[in-house]
Design a protein around this motif. Sequence first.
Motif, short mmCIF file in Angstrom:
data_model
loop_
_atom_site.label_atom_id
_atom_site.label_comp_id
_atom_site.label_asym_id
_atom_site.label_seq_id
_atom_site.Cartn_x
_atom_site.Cartn_y
_atom_site.Cartn_z
N LEU A 159 97.18 22.11 -3.52
CA LEU A 159 97.53 21.32 -4.72
C LEU A 159 96.30 20.37 -5.24
CD1 LEU A 159 101.12 20.19 -4.11
CD2 LEU A 159 100.48 21.67 -6.00
N TYR A 160 95.70 19.78 -4.42
CA TYR A 160 94.54 18.85 -4.58
C TYR A 160 93.38 19.68 -5.11
CZ TYR A 160 90.82 15.93 -4.15
OH TYR A 160 89.56 15.04 -4.50
N SER A 161 93.04 21.06 -4.24
CA SER A 161 92.11 21.80 -4.62
C SER A 161 92.22 22.39 -6.03
CB SER A 161 91.57 22.92 -3.63
OG SER A 161 91.40 22.38 -2.20
N LEU A 162 93.20 22.78 -6.41
CA LEU A 162 93.57 23.40 -7.72
C LEU A 162 93.36 22.15 -8.84
CD1 LEU A 162 96.70 25.57 -7.10
CD2 LEU A 162 94.39 26.23 -7.60
N ALA A 163 93.88 20.82 -8.38
CA ALA A 163 93.57 19.93 -9.22
C ALA A 163 91.88 19.50 -9.33
CB ALA A 163 94.11 18.62 -8.67
N VAL A 164 91.14 19.66 -8.42
CA VAL A 164 89.61 19.66 -8.67
C VAL A 164 89.12 20.65 -9.49
CG1 VAL A 164 87.62 19.72 -7.36
CG2 VAL A 164 89.26 18.38 -6.41
N ILE A 165 89.61 22.01 -9.37
CA ILE A 165 89.28 23.21 -10.29
C ILE A 165 89.57 23.03 -11.68
CG2 ILE A 165 89.75 25.45 -10.72
CD1 ILE A 165 89.87 25.77 -7.89
N GLN A 166 90.64 22.29 -11.78
CA GLN A 166 91.28 22.11 -13.27
C GLN A 166 90.12 21.04 -13.94
OE1 GLN A 166 93.12 23.73 -15.21
NE2 GLN A 166 94.06 24.91 -13.51
N PHE A 167 90.13 19.94 -13.24
CA PHE A 167 89.16 18.75 -13.73
C PHE A 167 87.63 19.18 -13.91
CE2 PHE A 167 91.83 15.52 -11.33
CZ PHE A 167 92.47 15.10 -12.49
N ASN A 168 87.40 20.06 -13.20
CA ASN A 168 85.73 20.79 -13.51
C ASN A 168 85.95 21.92 -14.34
OD1 ASN A 168 84.58 18.49 -11.91
ND2 ASN A 168 85.11 19.87 -9.99
N GLY A 169 86.94 22.54 -14.55
CA GLY A 169 86.81 23.92 -15.24
C GLY A 169 86.07 24.86 -14.33
N SER A 170 86.16 24.81 -13.05
CA SER A 170 85.41 25.66 -12.03
C SER A 170 85.76 27.18 -12.17
CB SER A 170 85.67 25.18 -10.63
OG SER A 170 85.37 23.92 -10.41
N GLY A 171 84.77 27.99 -12.09
CA GLY A 171 84.78 29.41 -12.44
C GLY A 171 84.94 29.96 -13.84
N GLY A 172 84.76 28.69 -14.64
CA GLY A 172 84.63 29.15 -15.93
C GLY A 172 83.57 28.35 -16.82
N GLY A 173 84.04 27.82 -18.11
CA GLY A 173 82.96 27.12 -18.68
C GLY A 173 83.54 25.58 -19.02
N LYS A 174 82.68 24.66 -19.76
CA LYS A 174 83.31 23.53 -19.89
C LYS A 174 84.63 23.25 -20.73
CE LYS A 174 81.80 19.36 -22.70
NZ LYS A 174 80.83 18.77 -23.33
N ASP A 175 84.79 24.24 -21.56
CA ASP A 175 85.94 24.19 -22.38
C ASP A 175 87.05 24.71 -21.53
OD1 ASP A 175 84.40 23.55 -24.60
OD2 ASP A 175 84.08 25.42 -25.30
N ASP A 176 87.08 25.16 -20.33
CA ASP A 176 88.11 25.69 -19.58
C ASP A 176 88.72 24.51 -18.67
OD1 ASP A 176 88.03 28.39 -20.33
OD2 ASP A 176 86.14 28.74 -18.81
N ARG A 177 88.08 23.21 -18.68
CA ARG A 177 88.86 22.20 -18.11
C ARG A 177 90.02 21.85 -18.63
NH1 ARG A 177 85.18 17.06 -18.53
NH2 ARG A 177 84.96 17.85 -20.69
N ASP A 178 91.02 21.20 -17.74
CA ASP A 178 92.38 20.79 -18.13
C ASP A 178 92.68 19.69 -17.47
OD1 ASP A 178 95.18 20.47 -18.92
OD2 ASP A 178 95.73 22.76 -18.95
N LEU A 179 92.44 18.59 -18.12
CA LEU A 179 92.34 17.15 -17.42
C LEU A 179 94.03 16.77 -17.14
CD1 LEU A 179 90.00 14.97 -19.42
CD2 LEU A 179 89.58 16.68 -17.61
N ARG A 180 94.79 17.32 -17.93
CA ARG A 180 96.24 16.88 -17.70
C ARG A 180 96.92 17.80 -16.65
NH1 ARG A 180 98.96 14.01 -21.82
NH2 ARG A 180 97.88 13.40 -23.43
N ALA A 181 96.38 19.24 -16.60
CA ALA A 181 97.04 19.89 -15.40
C ALA A 181 96.46 19.30 -14.11
CB ALA A 181 96.46 21.32 -15.76
N GLY A 182 95.05 18.81 -14.15
CA GLY A 182 94.59 18.35 -13.09
C GLY A 182 95.18 17.19 -12.50
#
Length: 391
Positions: free
Chosen positions: A166-189
């Motif tokens: 859960l925490y690692s997925l949150a880090v991925i959502q905060f950073n948009g890892s694996g995609g671009g800047k627009d792929d970040r989802d702060l609420r999901a993180g």
Amino acid sequence: MKTRRGAYYSCHAAPAEVPEAVHRRKRRRTADEGSPAAAAGAPGVRLAGDMFEELPDDLVVSILRDVAASAGSPADLAGAMLTCKRFRELGQTKLVLARASPRCLAVRAKAWSDDAHRFLQRCADAGNLEACYLLGMIRFYCLGGSRGSGVALMAAAAVGGHREALYSLAVIQFNGSGGGKDDRDLRAGAALCARAASLGHVDALRELGHCLQDGYGVRRSVLDGRRLLIQANARELQAAVTASASVAGAGAGGGKASAAPRRHSCLLSDFGCRAASGEAHAANRFLVDWFASRPLGMAAAAAPCGNGNGNAGTAAASPEDDAAGALRLCSQALCGRPETRRHEFRRCSVCGVVNYCSRACQALHWKMAHKAECGGAAAQPNADANADAAP
């Protein structure tokens, strides 16, 4: 003639005078070693291998499940499976692999191979949440072409309540890892952090506390954020007391200090106190060892190169990095997470030298090391507060 028991009897004594124990030993040795029935494998003579074949499958699987659940290393389960062919076959069943302990799954980066990959995949297919998370992290960060399957594995572990996933997925959502800047989802993180925090994940507690203090993905609430930070400190203190008690108990029992598991120093973040915390997760240890021998290169040349920060509390990337297009590792030494695109991680707003994948890593590294090393900390009175804010 003197026997092994010290008794004497004549070499010409009658057979009745020879001790009966000697006859019994001779008869047993003859039946076990030299008889034609033993050589032919008669039903009346049991060999060692036949004893394992007569055990019920349910009993063997139950034993192997307990071995897998209590294994301290991958070699423990492997050793049990090497007992015989039947143990090897039953040891690969889902009932056994689903119970494999985290230490049993802790594959080292130096020992990574196709066999290790297949073993983790079989455990993940059996429903082992720890295997899903570990293999997901390896595929997402180390095997760049498998990021989609890595996220899917981590998501499967998160659905099962695995707090690290859960925490690692949150880090991925905060950073948009694996995609671009627009792929970040702060609420999901923030939502994933809240779920991990409810399960007692210390880094998620700290991350969510900073999010609440700064209004990052959630409605701002300084008091609630401060309360979560204090809870994170309390959990760290509890872990420190438990670790100290276990180390003291091992020392009292005659154990060597070098035999204790590797532990790292963790902070009581708002007070800057050092305390012994639990050892880093196997996934983080794998990432650290993997990228220690495989430095990040020019993999991000074709990736989106927009600044993945978007926050005032970060420093711009240096012209050297812009020209080189190099990826960076999180400066928190025991994290191991790398960037998946250029400028994905946030830099220290004071010196611009170090970078972090998350606020939790920044808070940990600031109090434990970077506060004394930061070049601009002495010149800025509020450097401490800036560094504890969102990176």
